[in-house]
Design a protein around this motif. Sequence first.
Motif, PDB file in Angstrom:
ATOM      1  N   ASN A  29      13.713   5.768  -5.909  1.00 45.61           N
ATOM      2  CA  ASN A  29      15.109   5.978  -6.298  1.00 45.61           C
ATOM      3  C   ASN A  29      15.542   7.449  -6.303  1.00 45.61           C
ATOM      4  OD1 ASN A  29      16.094   3.235  -6.753  1.00 45.61           O
ATOM      5  ND2 ASN A  29      14.265   3.182  -8.018  1.00 45.61           N
ATOM      6  N   ILE A  30      16.389   7.820  -7.290  1.00 49.02           N
ATOM      7  CA  ILE A  30      17.013   9.147  -7.225  1.00 49.02           C
ATOM      8  C   ILE A  30      15.968  10.244  -7.384  1.00 49.02           C
ATOM      9  CG2 ILE A  30      18.802  10.604  -8.222  1.00 49.02           C
ATOM     10  CD1 ILE A  30      20.457   8.291  -8.572  1.00 49.02           C
ATOM     11  N   ARG A  31      14.940   9.980  -8.169  1.00 45.35           N
ATOM     12  CA  ARG A  31      13.903  11.010  -8.322  1.00 45.35           C
ATOM     13  C   ARG A  31      13.271  11.309  -6.960  1.00 45.35           C
ATOM     14  NH1 ARG A  31      10.810   8.833 -11.999  1.00 45.35           N
ATOM     15  NH2 ARG A  31      11.707   9.932 -13.768  1.00 45.35           N
ATOM     16  N   GLU A  32      13.024  10.246  -6.202  1.00 36.45           N
ATOM     17  CA  GLU A  32      12.420  10.422  -4.878  1.00 36.45           C
ATOM     18  C   GLU A  32      13.379  11.170  -3.943  1.00 36.45           C
ATOM     19  OE1 GLU A  32      11.670   6.776  -2.805  1.00 36.45           O
ATOM     20  OE2 GLU A  32      10.460   7.756  -1.284  1.00 36.45           O
ATOM     21  N   LYS A  61      22.465  16.953 -17.020  1.00 32.08           N
ATOM     22  CA  LYS A  61      23.064  16.943 -15.684  1.00 32.08           C
ATOM     23  C   LYS A  61      24.136  15.859 -15.592  1.00 32.08           C
ATOM     24  CE  LYS A  61      19.891  19.512 -13.273  1.00 32.08           C
ATOM     25  NZ  LYS A  61      18.471  19.315 -13.375  1.00 32.08           N
ATOM     26  N   ASP A  62      25.118  16.080 -14.720  1.00 27.23           N
ATOM     27  CA  ASP A  62      26.154  15.062 -14.528  1.00 27.23           C
ATOM     28  C   ASP A  62      25.570  13.807 -13.884  1.00 27.23           C
ATOM     29  OD1 ASP A  62      28.185  16.502 -15.553  1.00 27.23           O
ATOM     30  OD2 ASP A  62      28.796  17.375 -13.632  1.00 27.23           O
ATOM     31  N   ILE A  63      26.177  12.674 -14.198  1.00 23.83           N
ATOM     32  CA  ILE A  63      25.790  11.450 -13.500  1.00 23.83           C
ATOM     33  C   ILE A  63      26.628  11.414 -12.233  1.00 23.83           C
ATOM     34  CG2 ILE A  63      25.762   8.920 -13.607  1.00 23.83           C
ATOM     35  CD1 ILE A  63      25.415   9.116 -16.588  1.00 23.83           C
ATOM     36  N   LEU A  64      25.997  11.633 -11.095  1.00 28.93           N
ATOM     37  CA  LEU A  64      26.753  11.697  -9.842  1.00 28.93           C
ATOM     38  C   LEU A  64      26.842  10.314  -9.220  1.00 28.93           C
ATOM     39  CD1 LEU A  64      24.974  14.841  -8.385  1.00 28.93           C
ATOM     40  CD2 LEU A  64      27.213  14.768  -9.473  1.00 28.93           C
ATOM     41  N   GLY A  65      27.950  10.060  -8.539  1.00 25.39           N
ATOM     42  CA  GLY A  65      28.089   8.788  -7.826  1.00 25.39           C
ATOM     43  C   GLY A  65      29.508   8.287  -7.898  1.00 25.39           C
ATOM     44  N   ALA A 117      15.119   0.308 -12.246  1.00 28.35           N
ATOM     45  CA  ALA A 117      13.825   0.674 -11.653  1.00 28.35           C
ATOM     46  C   ALA A 117      13.472   2.125 -11.977  1.00 28.35           C
ATOM     47  CB  ALA A 117      13.894   0.473 -10.146  1.00 28.35           C
ATOM     48  N   ASN A 118      12.227   2.487 -11.682  1.00 27.57           N
ATOM     49  CA  ASN A 118      11.781   3.870 -11.922  1.00 27.57           C
ATOM     50  C   ASN A 118      12.626   4.869 -11.169  1.00 27.57           C
ATOM     51  OD1 ASN A 118       9.664   3.124 -13.426  1.00 27.57           O
ATOM     52  ND2 ASN A 118       8.206   3.088 -11.738  1.00 27.57           N
ATOM     53  N   GLY A 119      12.988   5.945 -11.853  1.00 27.77           N
ATOM     54  CA  GLY A 119      13.698   7.036 -11.189  1.00 27.77           C
ATOM     55  C   GLY A 119      15.145   6.736 -10.871  1.00 27.77           C
ATOM     56  N   SER A 120      15.695   5.634 -11.435  1.00 26.10           N
ATOM     57  CA  SER A 120      17.071   5.267 -11.074  1.00 26.10           C
ATOM     58  C   SER A 120      18.101   6.002 -11.944  1.00 26.10           C
ATOM     59  CB  SER A 120      17.278   3.751 -11.193  1.00 26.10           C
ATOM     60  OG  SER A 120      16.941   3.326 -12.497  1.00 26.10           O
ATOM     61  N   GLY A 121      17.643   6.615 -13.045  1.00 27.72           N
ATOM     62  CA  GLY A 121      18.581   7.404 -13.860  1.00 27.72           C
ATOM     63  C   GLY A 121      18.766   6.873 -15.270  1.00 27.72           C
ATOM     64  N   LYS A 122      17.807   6.095 -15.783  1.00 28.70           N
ATOM     65  CA  LYS A 122      17.958   5.510 -17.122  1.00 28.70           C
ATOM     66  C   LYS A 122      17.980   6.596 -18.196  1.00 28.70           C
ATOM     67  CE  LYS A 122      14.300   2.880 -16.690  1.00 28.70           C
ATOM     68  NZ  LYS A 122      13.893   3.267 -15.315  1.00 28.70           N
ATOM     69  N   GLU A 123      17.075   7.572 -18.033  1.00 27.76           N
ATOM     70  CA  GLU A 123      17.015   8.628 -19.044  1.00 27.76           C
ATOM     71  C   GLU A 123      18.324   9.430 -19.065  1.00 27.76           C
ATOM     72  OE1 GLU A 123      13.570  11.204 -18.897  1.00 27.76           O
ATOM     73  OE2 GLU A 123      14.688  12.693 -20.055  1.00 27.76           O
ATOM     74  N   LEU A 124      18.877   9.649 -17.879  1.00 29.11           N
ATOM     75  CA  LEU A 124      20.122  10.406 -17.802  1.00 29.11           C
ATOM     76  C   LEU A 124      21.238   9.660 -18.549  1.00 29.11           C
ATOM     77  CD1 LEU A 124      21.134  12.978 -16.518  1.00 29.11           C
ATOM     78  CD2 LEU A 124      21.728  11.694 -14.463  1.00 29.11           C
ATOM     79  N   VAL A 125      21.268   8.342 -18.402  1.00 26.12           N
ATOM     80  CA  VAL A 125      22.265   7.537 -19.119  1.00 26.12           C
ATOM     81  C   VAL A 125      22.053   7.681 -20.627  1.00 26.12           C
ATOM     82  CG1 VAL A 125      23.005   5.152 -19.579  1.00 26.12           C
ATOM     83  CG2 VAL A 125      22.591   5.895 -17.222  1.00 26.12           C
TER      84      VAL A 125
HETATM   85  N1  LIG Z   1      23.439   9.475 -10.949  1.00 30.15           N
HETATM   86  C1  LIG Z   1      22.663  10.581 -10.931  1.00 30.15           C
HETATM   87  N2  LIG Z   1      23.196  11.755 -10.574  1.00 30.15           N
HETATM   88  C2  LIG Z   1      22.429  12.856 -10.535  1.00 30.15           C
HETATM   89  N3  LIG Z   1      21.130  12.894 -10.827  1.00 30.15           N
HETATM   90  C3  LIG Z   1      20.549  11.756 -11.196  1.00 30.15           C
HETATM   91  C4  LIG Z   1      21.288  10.541 -11.276  1.00 30.15           C
HETATM   92  N4  LIG Z   1      20.453   9.575 -11.694  1.00 30.15           N
HETATM   93  C5  LIG Z   1      19.245  10.152 -11.847  1.00 30.15           C
HETATM   94  N5  LIG Z   1      19.301  11.459 -11.555  1.00 30.15           N
HETATM   95  C6  LIG Z   1      18.160  12.408 -11.567  1.00 30.15           C
HETATM   96  O1  LIG Z   1      17.032  11.704 -11.036  1.00 30.15           O
HETATM   97  C7  LIG Z   1      15.844  11.997 -11.774  1.00 30.15           C
HETATM   98  C8  LIG Z   1      15.276  10.708 -12.358  1.00 30.15           C
HETATM   99  O2  LIG Z   1      16.191  10.185 -13.334  1.00 30.15           O
HETATM  100  P1  LIG Z   1      15.694   9.575 -14.735  1.00 30.15           P
HETATM  101  O3  LIG Z   1      14.509  10.326 -15.263  1.00 30.15           O
HETATM  102  O4  LIG Z   1      16.884   9.467 -15.609  1.00 30.15           O
HETATM  103  O5  LIG Z   1      15.217   8.152 -14.228  1.00 30.15           O
HETATM  104  P2  LIG Z   1      14.516   6.973 -15.067  1.00 30.15           P
HETATM  105  O6  LIG Z   1      15.119   5.718 -14.605  1.00 30.15           O
HETATM  106  O7  LIG Z   1      14.563   7.276 -16.526  1.00 30.15           O
HETATM  107  O8  LIG Z   1      13.015   7.096 -14.520  1.00 30.15           O
HETATM  108  P3  LIG Z   1      11.651   6.440 -15.157  1.00 30.15           P
HETATM  109  O9  LIG Z   1      11.833   4.976 -15.172  1.00 30.15           O
HETATM  110  O10 LIG Z   1      10.577   6.842 -14.181  1.00 30.15           O
HETATM  111  O11 LIG Z   1      11.481   7.052 -16.515  1.00 30.15           O
HETATM  112  C9  LIG Z   1      16.244  13.016 -12.814  1.00 30.15           C
HETATM  113  O12 LIG Z   1      16.005  14.307 -12.290  1.00 30.15           O
HETATM  114  C10 LIG Z   1      17.745  12.787 -13.000  1.00 30.15           C
HETATM  115  O13 LIG Z   1      18.388  13.971 -13.439  1.00 30.15           O
END
Ligand SMILES: Nc1ncnc2c1ncn2[C@@H]1O[C@H](COP(=O)(O)OP(=O)(O)OP(=O)(O)O)[C@@H](O)[C@H]1O
Length: 463
Positions: free
Chosen positions: A357-360, A139-143, A170-178
């Motif tokens: 965060n974004i997951r929520e 997925k795109d990194i939106l923002g 923090a949890n759900g902030s998008g680390k995995e997406l990066v």
């Molecule tokens: N900038 C963004 N734009 C769009 N979607 C995002 C963005 N950042 C995160 N997401 C979405 O939010 C959800 C959580 O992101 P992700 O799993 O990358 O977080 P994380 O920091 O790795 O979480 P955890 O610490 O719990 O493993 C995913 O569905 C991801 O696609």
Amino acid sequence: MSTILIIDDERAIRSSLRDILEYEDYTILDVDNGRDGLEILKKEKVNLVLCDIKMNNMDGMEVLSEAHQSSPDIPFIMISGHGTIETAVEAAKKGAFDFLEKPLDLNRLLITVRNALDKSSLVTETKVLKRKVSSSKTKDILGESGAIKRIKETIDRVAPTEARVLITGANGSGKELVARWLHEKSNRSQAPLIEVNCAAIPSELIESELFGHEKGSFTSAIKQRIGKFEQASGGTLFLDEIGDMSLSAQAKVLRALQEHKITRVGGDKEIDVNVRVVAATNKDLLKEIEDGNFRMDLYHRLSVILIHVPALIDRVDDIPLLSTNFCEEICMEYGIPVKEITNAAMRELSHLPWTGNIRELRNMIERLIILSDKSITDKDVVAFANPSREPVNGIAQEKGTVNYGLDMDSFDSFQDYKDHAEKEFIKYKLEKNNWNVSKTADDLDIQRSHLYSKIEKFGLKRD
Ligand SMILES: Nc1ncnc2c1ncn2[C@@H]1O[C@H](COP(=O)(O)OP(=O)(O)OP(=O)(O)O)[C@@H](O)[C@H]1O
């Protein structure tokens, strides 16, 4: 077999259509008015509707328009005794599949029904395939916030190099997406990206998970196993939650990074590995080093490039863009028309604490889409967005404000406040789920091991 709904106020037509179509093995439901027809569409799985145009109270065109709002994929064949070109054109404009004139011609009826059902199953198949493709695509990194722009620039710059990257946030902030984009934009993108959640694997199994094992090397090692380092050969190994890795596993990972070699558990052969390691953590690793839980040398090996993903609350300006995109994406997944999020609802969303965060945020948008009517309003956000947000100390929450009944001056820092909110939220969910940790972890959409560490961190106990 397919189910066909017949909506016609003429009993004779309904019964002859039923006879013809049942003979062809279709399952038939029939009603004599549009309202009842719409009710059936809400409750039953219907593959096709045959709908008379001229009916009392609600005519067929109205039924078609209303049905298409909630179930756009169910084909409608309109029937009329007063067939004119104009009615046929109007029906097509409103999205009808075809138009039949009374008296009905048997062959034309059966061919039209068959064509409509074929097209509808093709549409469904295409949607399933599209969903599969889009969920496997990164997925795109939106923002548009400065922080997100900087992260995207860093990814573009760093991805094509071999530098190791440590992603914090923090949890759900998008680390995995990066991490996914770092792989996607690297020269290793044709090889696999292998992910290991270090927190989810018991410490006694992590070494075998990472490095593999030889048959018989321990009781349950009934056959040889290739570890994640080898699986990621030529590609990227993403070590998520690296802060939860045991010290003994850290020592072995350090060796693998220094020497580019691993040894399977129970084996004596050194195996060359060619992987790029990207790691992530929600912990403060420098503090973990101070507390003796993390190796300083490993930290330096991993953090050649540091990327910090900010919490959503630190980039609230991105909430409207994220919410709109999630809303479009989820409505498309559900196959329903995209719901509008009103400006007042956006303001309300921007006031929430977003500890997950974004997951929520994504989960909330999904909940709002399901629970709201035609559009998502500020009232929906207050009512459904966060069911745990009940009035505290009997103080009802006023529209547009976030009232937790808390003395804001009692918090020394923003982090203090966020910790408090997170603790209360987790406590609420645990109590709601009768302290069933698996259920609560599902509810919060976090790993069970993660929840255990939160329970420990906040000293939460069952009353
Ligand atoms: N900038 C963004 N734009 C769009 N979607 C995002 C963005 N950042 C995160 N997401 C979405 O939010 C959800 C959580 O992101 P992700 O799993 O990358 O977080 P994380 O920091 O790795 O979480 P955890 O610490 O719990 O493993 C995913 O569905 C991801 O696609």
